[in-house]
Design a protein around this motif. Structure first.
Motif, PDB file in Angstrom:
ATOM      1  N   GLN A   1       0.830  -1.212   0.000  1.00  0.00           N
ATOM      2  CA  GLN A   1       0.000   0.000   0.000  1.00  0.00           C
ATOM      3  C   GLN A   1       0.861   1.257   0.000  1.00  0.00           C
ATOM      4  O   GLN A   1       0.579   2.221  -0.716  1.00  0.00           O
ATOM      5  N   MET A   2       1.923   1.245   0.813  1.00  0.00           N
ATOM      6  CA  MET A   2       2.808   2.411   0.863  1.00  0.00           C
ATOM      7  C   MET A   2       3.501   2.629  -0.473  1.00  0.00           C
ATOM      8  O   MET A   2       3.628   3.758  -0.953  1.00  0.00           O
ATOM      9  N   LYS A   3       3.943   1.531  -1.084  1.00  0.00           N
ATOM     10  CA  LYS A   3       4.639   1.646  -2.369  1.00  0.00           C
ATOM     11  C   LYS A   3       3.708   2.198  -3.450  1.00  0.00           C
ATOM     12  O   LYS A   3       4.125   2.996  -4.299  1.00  0.00           O
ATOM     13  N   GLU A   4       2.446   1.788  -3.392  1.00  0.00           N
ATOM     14  CA  GLU A   4       1.464   2.291  -4.360  1.00  0.00           C
ATOM     15  C   GLU A   4       1.290   3.796  -4.213  1.00  0.00           C
ATOM     16  O   GLU A   4       1.216   4.528  -5.213  1.00  0.00           O
ATOM     17  N   ARG A   5       1.220   4.268  -2.958  1.00  0.00           N
ATOM     18  CA  ARG A   5       1.090   5.714  -2.729  1.00  0.00           C
ATOM     19  C   ARG A   5       2.328   6.470  -3.202  1.00  0.00           C
ATOM     20  O   ARG A   5       2.230   7.564  -3.768  1.00  0.00           O
ATOM     21  N   LEU A   6       3.487   5.889  -2.974  1.00  0.00           N
ATOM     22  CA  LEU A   6       4.732   6.546  -3.392  1.00  0.00           C
ATOM     23  C   LEU A   6       4.824   6.644  -4.908  1.00  0.00           C
ATOM     24  O   LEU A   6       5.367   7.623  -5.451  1.00  0.00           O
ATOM     25  N   LYS A   7       4.293   5.659  -5.623  1.00  0.00           N
ATOM     26  CA  LYS A   7       4.302   5.718  -7.089  1.00  0.00           C
ATOM     27  C   LYS A   7       3.435   6.868  -7.587  1.00  0.00           C
ATOM     28  O   LYS A   7       3.776   7.545  -8.569  1.00  0.00           O
ATOM     29  N   GLU A   8       2.304   7.099  -6.904  1.00  0.00           N
ATOM     30  CA  GLU A   8       1.451   8.224  -7.265  1.00  0.00           C
ATOM     31  C   GLU A   8       2.167   9.549  -7.029  1.00  0.00           C
ATOM     32  O   GLU A   8       2.074  10.473  -7.842  1.00  0.00           O
ATOM     33  N   ILE A   9       2.902   9.624  -5.911  1.00  0.00           N
ATOM     34  CA  ILE A   9       3.653  10.855  -5.610  1.00  0.00           C
ATOM     35  C   ILE A   9       4.747  11.074  -6.651  1.00  0.00           C
ATOM     36  O   ILE A   9       4.951  12.200  -7.130  1.00  0.00           O
TER      37      ILE A   9
END
Length: 249
Positions: free
Chosen positions: A99-107
């Motif tokens: 989940q964290m990695k997915e958010r970081l990709k959006e950033i």
């Protein structure tokens, strides 16, 4: 500590396993690393690697005929229950990191395109981080008989490692929040920054989005990938370990 297995008949003396010294050494290494506080992902990854080695060694032990003879069905089922609990922790950690990695990709996408709502994505990421503390509840390791003490100690160091892992991912207790006091008192802020790990260091940058750089996010994403790899290796060893137990049944 000597690792031994008792035969079903209490009249038969306990038998010293040939890999006992190696397993003892691995347990000692993991217990020592528990006592040494480190805020780096490399130290967590090393502990995960040591844990994988430990479960691989236990897997070899239970596949030997002498071990099979010393384990009753009730004991095997107890070990299976413990291993399932560890696999649940692995899956919980992997889901959180994903989940964290997915958010970081959006950033990263917003930073690359230089358009989009960066503040909203940063908030989503921080909410994901905050939810980690709620999702993880430290398990209590089961009570094992003396004949299975090595398995009980292994379960104990495993739970302690995952406790450290979730604390690491969610931020330190002392510096996880940017209170008004710590914003005003630079000395407190400096202390927190000195104690910060890869996650909390990027969190500090997130508080001032103008300072946020692509390299910061990429560094954190790389850290997450390393942890994912370490947990996946532990999961694979646990599955092999469970298969060996099931084969005895």
């Amino acid at each position: 500590m000597a690792v031994s297995f008792h035969a079903r008949s209490h009249s038969v003396p306990s038998l010293q396993h040939p890999q006992a010294a190696y397993v003892d050494e691995q347990l000692t290494r993991l217990r020592s690393s528990e006592a040494v506080s480190s805020s780096s992902s490399s130290s967590i990854y090393q502990r995960l690697s040591d844990l994988q080695d430990l479960y691989d060694s236990l897997d070899k032990m239970i596949r030997l005929s002498i071990t099979n003879q010393g384990l009753s069905q009730d004991q095997i089922e107890k070990l299976l229950d413990g291993s399932l609990m560890i696999l649940d922790l692995c899956n919980l950690a992997k889901d959180a990191l994903s989940q964290m990695k997915e958010r970081l990709k959006e950033i990263q996408s917003i930073l690359r395109r230089k358009r989009g709502d960066l503040s909203a994505e940063v908030k989503k990421y921080l909410v994901t981080r905050k939810s980690l503390k709620k999702s993880f509840q430290k398990r209590e390791n089961q009570s094992y008989p003396k004949s299975l003490v090595v398995f009980g100690e292994t379960e104990g160091v495993t739970i302690a490692l995952f406790d450290s892992l979730f604390s690491f991912m969610s931020g330190s207790k002392a510096c996880g929040k940017w209170s008004l006091v710590s914003k005003i008192m630079s000395q407190n802020k400096d202390t927190c920054e000195a104690e910060a790990n890869e996650f909390t260091r990027v969190d500090y940058v997130f508080q001032s989005e103008k300072l946020l750089k692509m390299e910061d996010v990429q560094m954190l994403e790389s850290c997450i990938q390393d942890l994912e790899d370490g947990i996946e290796s532990v999961s694979k060893s646990m599955i092999k370990y469970r298969v060996s137990l099931l084969n005895i049944l």
